[in-house]
Design an enzyme around this catalytic site. Structure first.
Site, short mmCIF file in Angstrom:
data_model
loop_
_atom_site.label_atom_id
_atom_site.label_comp_id
_atom_site.label_asym_id
_atom_site.label_seq_id
_atom_site.Cartn_x
_atom_site.Cartn_y
_atom_site.Cartn_z
N HIS A 100 37.57 -36.97 -10.16
CA HIS A 100 36.31 -37.56 -9.67
C HIS A 100 35.57 -38.38 -10.70
O HIS A 100 34.44 -38.79 -10.45
CB HIS A 100 35.35 -36.47 -9.19
CG HIS A 100 35.86 -35.66 -8.03
ND1 HIS A 100 35.51 -35.93 -6.72
CD2 HIS A 100 36.68 -34.59 -7.99
CE1 HIS A 100 36.11 -35.05 -5.93
NE2 HIS A 100 36.82 -34.23 -6.68
N LYS A 153 20.24 -40.30 -5.07
CA LYS A 153 21.46 -39.76 -5.69
C LYS A 153 21.02 -39.12 -7.00
O LYS A 153 19.86 -39.27 -7.40
CB LYS A 153 22.49 -40.86 -5.95
CG LYS A 153 21.91 -42.10 -6.65
CD LYS A 153 22.95 -43.20 -6.82
CE LYS A 153 23.17 -44.03 -5.57
NZ LYS A 153 24.50 -43.95 -5.03
N ARG A 154 21.93 -38.39 -7.68
CA ARG A 154 21.57 -37.85 -8.98
C ARG A 154 21.08 -38.99 -9.89
O ARG A 154 21.54 -40.13 -9.77
CB ARG A 154 22.78 -37.15 -9.62
CG ARG A 154 23.07 -35.79 -9.03
CD ARG A 154 21.93 -34.82 -9.26
NE ARG A 154 21.91 -34.37 -10.63
CZ ARG A 154 22.29 -33.17 -11.06
NH1 ARG A 154 22.68 -32.26 -10.18
NH2 ARG A 154 22.24 -32.85 -12.32
N LYS A 172 24.24 -44.95 -12.73
CA LYS A 172 23.84 -45.24 -11.34
C LYS A 172 22.70 -46.26 -11.29
O LYS A 172 22.37 -46.79 -10.23
CB LYS A 172 23.45 -43.96 -10.61
CG LYS A 172 24.63 -42.97 -10.46
CD LYS A 172 24.18 -41.67 -9.80
CE LYS A 172 25.24 -40.57 -9.80
NZ LYS A 172 26.22 -40.71 -8.69
N THR A 176 29.40 -41.13 -1.96
CA THR A 176 29.53 -40.71 -0.57
C THR A 176 28.20 -40.94 0.16
O THR A 176 28.19 -41.08 1.38
CB THR A 176 29.93 -39.22 -0.47
OG1 THR A 176 29.15 -38.47 -1.41
CG2 THR A 176 31.39 -39.03 -0.76
N LYS A 193 27.12 -42.27 4.04
CA LYS A 193 26.13 -41.65 4.93
C LYS A 193 25.11 -42.69 5.41
O LYS A 193 24.70 -42.69 6.57
CB LYS A 193 25.44 -40.49 4.21
CG LYS A 193 26.40 -39.34 3.92
CD LYS A 193 25.87 -38.36 2.87
CE LYS A 193 27.02 -37.51 2.33
NZ LYS A 193 26.69 -36.80 1.07
C1 26Q Z 1 31.55 -29.94 -15.98
C2 26Q Z 1 31.60 -29.13 -17.10
C3 26Q Z 1 30.56 -28.27 -17.39
C4 26Q Z 1 29.48 -28.21 -16.53
C5 26Q Z 1 29.43 -29.02 -15.41
C6 26Q Z 1 30.45 -29.88 -15.14
C7 26Q Z 1 30.40 -30.75 -13.95
C8 26Q Z 1 29.88 -30.31 -12.74
C9 26Q Z 1 29.80 -31.14 -11.65
C10 26Q Z 1 30.88 -32.04 -14.01
C11 26Q Z 1 30.82 -32.88 -12.90
C12 26Q Z 1 30.29 -32.44 -11.70
C13 26Q Z 1 30.18 -33.28 -10.51
C14 26Q Z 1 30.68 -34.50 -10.42
C15 26Q Z 1 30.50 -35.32 -9.22
O1 26Q Z 1 29.73 -34.99 -8.34
N1 26Q Z 1 31.24 -36.43 -9.12
C16 26Q Z 1 31.13 -37.29 -7.96
O2 26Q Z 1 32.10 -36.90 -7.02
C17 26Q Z 1 31.93 -37.59 -5.79
C18 26Q Z 1 32.93 -37.04 -4.81
O3 26Q Z 1 34.21 -37.50 -5.11
C19 26Q Z 1 32.07 -39.09 -5.97
O4 26Q Z 1 31.77 -39.71 -4.76
C20 26Q Z 1 31.12 -39.59 -7.07
O5 26Q Z 1 31.39 -40.96 -7.34
C21 26Q Z 1 31.31 -38.75 -8.33
O6 26Q Z 1 30.36 -39.14 -9.31
#
Ligand code: 26Q
Length: 842
Positions: free
Chosen positions: A385, A576-577, A582, A684, A688
């Site tokens: 991702h 979004k976050r 972004k 995503t 939406k």
């Molecule tokens: C990793 C290590 C330690 C702590 C937290 C994390 C961590 C947690 C969540 C790293 C990344 C995430 C989330 C990432 C994320 O939401 N990525 C998004 O995924 C979507 C679904 O595929 C995409 O549409 C987005 O582009 C992408 O940013």
């Protein structure tokens, strides 16, 4: 587009319909689908499950009673589903994800069961209102954003497509924090989502596994002369299953989301108790429970936390042990593991599963290495991702060794065989060997989780076409050269049940009146709307729906952000976050540009616009938190300035989550998707918005590329550098100062922010943001500024032609079918999992 496994043949459909019809007519208080049965069920649950007299019951009590009544109806389907899978010996998809951002369950379950009208009526008869009662649900926010929400959409589609599936994850006691805005700054409040109980989960105390942590390994020879390894842990934690039923839409299939909760092992308590150290035992219990206490935020700079690795290992080991247990129950030999389970790794977070399955097969089940490796490879698929180098997960080797000593040995063994293969394929290329190794040796030694996931999986996919291409060309290039056949694309999708039917009842009604109801299971049928785009009467109905949605959001924003918005204005939304890539700050530069233009030239005619933002920043992400403050500071100044506030306003919706997303997406005229090209894997939210008839202004990034292809280039506001151009500029040495020097308006805008104009004279507070932009600007905000401003002018021109705007809005919904998660899951089933639907009868 690949063939989507059909939900069922026509004849099978009639079986399901008649099964559903049978329960429609019955009056059973646990299973009846009519308002009368549901009403009685709510009354019974109030009295006998909650212990409340109806006259004394609060809205929350009614929520809980209705939830239990709905759950009863799902449990009937859940039991049939489990029985069907068992009887048919079907292969099961196991979706492993550290996050499931489910959102509120009640409304979604009512939609999927076809019970909304019955519930509305039943409650009205009891003197209640369904919408008020639904608003009582505390949403399970067990995810950060896109990745967790994607997992939730995929569970909805797996159930709807009648695919046998289990979602495996972590039952965090505290999910994503609640965001409050105090003096324009983000403040984090703990998310105690379980405080009033959770009617949707069913604890399974008998489904529990022991998880070893720490300690050392012992190598020995068993009685048959084989070399074996024993892991002597330092401590053991118990993981207990909490199941949430996941109802498919208009089918009897009801799958399972199984979340693991950590607790102390009884025998450990007992031991301590015997030695008289009762308080030590209680402390051990508390320490064990910390494993699933809290969800970690993404975007934290450098999370080297041992607890995070413990969480990952904990839930992955519980899940794999559970699969082995299910296999044993079915009497299937362990050699057939990969024929019965397809395990998908949602990013690298569960990728320790590759080493853990090897450990379970070799150490616990006594398989030889090569047999175990063949099973492991056939079992796993890996979804990537992100390409951001700082977001690729690696663990410091000493920490890893301390927590998972046996897994480190296994990873060394995998690496040794793997690197031998690399050397055989690419002789005399030690640089390549070093790049591909599972252990990174630049600086401190670190375990590279993306490499482990890639080596251990038969399929590796990105989440949008551009992202999958970039993956092959950048972070996994060497792996692509070695195994091109393993790399595929699976463009993300979102569920139209939650994000259209539930979130936008007005549009759902109009679509049903126009197309019938089939589009909800076959969003390709939305294409028929194209014929209506030229119909003025239809366009006026379309506008009426949009306007009502804008009014609904304006009401919410009045209460929650204390800003008054006019639903006749253009609603320009960026939710979004908060992250620099972004580029929320690019939108702020646009707002300040407009503000200045209006101040300089009071006669300027521009169509009035409401700029609406929402999103959380990771608590430790300094720059993102400043960007929130900047948005709020600009909002305060703009909204209070009578010289501009009849033509522009800015609002920040606090605590963006699934619940308020239901109000936000349907109210958008314009969807902002303005990330630096090459950085947003897919997005995503963009889908939406499109589904709900918003037009997009965006860069060629992530799934925007495919959205533009589907909707037609003439119906998409494109601007900005391409991923290739971004890379070239960076390679050649990007100098943001050149853009400032070459653009007077940009310079004045930056100066206005620096001067303290929006911060009551404080010229320090936004200095880090402005310095970052003018000195390094890692995400090329300034390079895209001019193009963005020009593109926004095109938006203004287009907006002034109401009829044509409406036409484009209709075409967005009409052409959004590709972005249904049903399409995505269909492709995963066919091309990665080899899993087939199974019809469930009641
Ligand atoms: C990793 C290590 C330690 C702590 C937290 C994390 C961590 C947690 C969540 C790293 C990344 C995430 C989330 C990432 C994320 O939401 N990525 C998004 O995924 C979507 C679904 O595929 C995409 O549409 C987005 O582009 C992408 O940013």
């Amino acid at each position: 587009m690949s063939k989507i496994p059909q939900k069922q043949s026509k004849s099978a459909a009639s079986v399901v319909t008649s099964a559903a019809a049978a329960s429609l007519t019955d009056t059973d208080v646990r299973t009846g689908m009519q308002p009368a049965a549901l009403r009685q069920a709510v009354k019974d649950h109030l009295r006998y499950s909650i212990g409340r007299l109806p006259a004394m019951a609060s809205a929350h009590d009614y929520y809980f009673a209705l939830a239990l009544a709905v759950r009863d109806r799902m449990l009937q389907r859940w039991l049939s589903t489990t029985q069907t899978y068992f009887d048919l010996s079907r292969k099961v998809v196991c979706y492993l994800s550290a996050e499931f951002l489910m959102g509120p369950h009640l409304g979604n379950n009512l939609v999927n069961l076809g019970l909304e009208q019955a519930a509305r009526k039943a409650l009205a008869e009891l003197g209640g209102d369904l919408d008020t009662i639904m608003a009582c649900e505390e949403e399970p926010g067990l995810g950060n954003g896109g990745l967790g929400r994607l997992a939730a959409c995929y569970l909805d589609s797996l159930a709807t497509l009648q695919c046998p599936a289990i979602g495996y994850g972590i039952r965090y006691e505290f999910g994503i924090f609640d965001q409050e805005i105090q003096d324009g700054w983000q403040a984090e409040v703990t998310d105690k989502w379980l405080r009033h109980g959770n009617p949707w989960e069913i604890v399974k105390p008998e489904i529990a596994y022991y998880i070893n942590l720490g300690g050392h390994t012992e190598h020995y020879r068993d009685e048959t002369g084989n070399d074996r390894v024993r892991w002597v842990p330092q401590r053991v934690v118990k993981g207990t299953a909490y199941d949430t039923p996941i109802q498919g839409y208009d089918v009897n299939t009801c799958n399972t989301l199984r979340l693991w909760s950590a607790e102390a092992v009884e025998s450990f308590d007992f031991q301590a108790f015997n030695t008289g150290d009762y308080y030590q035992a209680v402390e051990d219990k508390m320490i064990s429970e910390t494993v699933t206490k809290v969800l970690y935020p993404n975007d934290e700079p450098e999370i080297g936390k041992q607890l995070r690795l413990s969480q990952q290992y904990f839930f992955v080991s519980c899940s794999l042990q559970d699969m082995l247990h299910l296999l044993d129950l079915a009497g299937v030999p362990v050699e057939n593991f990969a024929q019965r389970f397809a395990v998908q790794l949602n990013d690298t977070h569960p990728s320790i599963g590759v080493a853990e399955l090897m450990r379970l097969l070799v150490d616990e089940r006594g398989l030889d290495w090569d047999a175990a490796w063949a099973i492991t490879m056939q079992t796993f698929g890996y979804t990537n991702h992100t390409l951001l180098p700082e977001a690729l997960e690696t663990w410091p080797l000493p920490m890893f060794a301390e927590l998972l000593p046996r897994h480190l040995e296994i990873i060394y063994a995998i690496n040794q065989r793997f690197l031998a293969e690399v050397r055989a394929r690419f002789p005399n290329d030690e640089a390549r060997v070093a790049r591909m190794s599972l252990i990174g040796e630049e600086g401190d030694k670190r375990i590279r989780m993306a490499h482990l996931a890639t080596v251990g999986s038969h399929a590796i996919n990105g989440v949008a076409a551009l992202h999958s291409d970039l993956l092959k060309a950048s972070v996994l290039k060497d792996f692509y050269e070695m195994w091109p056949e393993r790399f595929i694309n699976k463009t993300n999708g979102v569920t139209p049940r939650r994000f259209l039917a539930l979130a936008n009842p007005g549009l759902r009604g109009l679509l049903n009146d126009t197309l019938g109801e089939q589009w909800l299971e076959d969003p390709g049928q939305l294409r028929q709307l194209e014929a209506e785009a030229g119909n003025a009467a239809f366009r006026s109905k379309w506008r009426a729906v949009k306007e009502a949605n804008k009014q609904r959001l304006a009401d919410y924003i009045r209460t929650h952000a204390k800003v008054e918005l006019d639903p006749n204005w253009l609603f320009d939304i960026l939710v979004k976050r908060i992250h620099e890539y972004k580029r929320q700050h690019l939108s702020v530069l646009h707002i300040v540009t407009l503000y200045r233009r209006l101040k300089e030239n009071p006669e300027l005619t521009i169509p009035p616009r409401a700029f609406i933002f929402g999103g959380k920043a990771a608590p430790g992400y300094f720059m993102a938190k400043r960007i929130i403050k900047l948005i709020n500071a600009v909002a305060e100044t703009v909204n209070a300035d009578p010289a501009v506030n009849t033509r522009m306003k800015v609002a920040f919706v606090p605590n963006f989550n699934v619940q308020n997303a239901h109000l936000i997406y349907p109210a958008a005229d314009l969807s902002e998707q303005i990330s630096t090209a090459g950085r947003e894997a897919s997005g995503t939210g963009n889908m939406k918005f499109m589904l709900n008839g918003a037009l997009t202004i965006g860069t060629l990034d992530g799934a925007n590329v495919e959205i533009r292809e589907e909707v037609g280039t003439e119906n998409f506001f494109l601007f900005g550098l391409t991923a290739r151009e971004v890379e070239r500029i960076k390679r050649e040495g990007y100098r943001p100062g050149d853009y400032v020097a070459g653009n007077t308006e940009l310079r004045t805008v930056l100066e206005l922010i620096s001067s303290g104009y929006f911060s009551r004279g404080d010229s320090e507070v936004f200095r880090p943001v402005i310095d970052n932009l003018t000195q390094s600007d890692p995400f090329l905000v300034l390079a895209d500024y001019a193009a963005y401003i020009t593109c926004q002018e095109q938006v203004n021109t287009a907006w002034q032609d109401k009829e044509n705007w409406t036409r484009m809005s209709i075409l967005n919904t009409a052409r959004s079918g590709k972005f249904s998660s049903d399409r995505a899951i269909g492709e995963y089933c066919d091309e990665i999992w080899n899993v087939h639907p199974a019809t469930v009868k009641l």
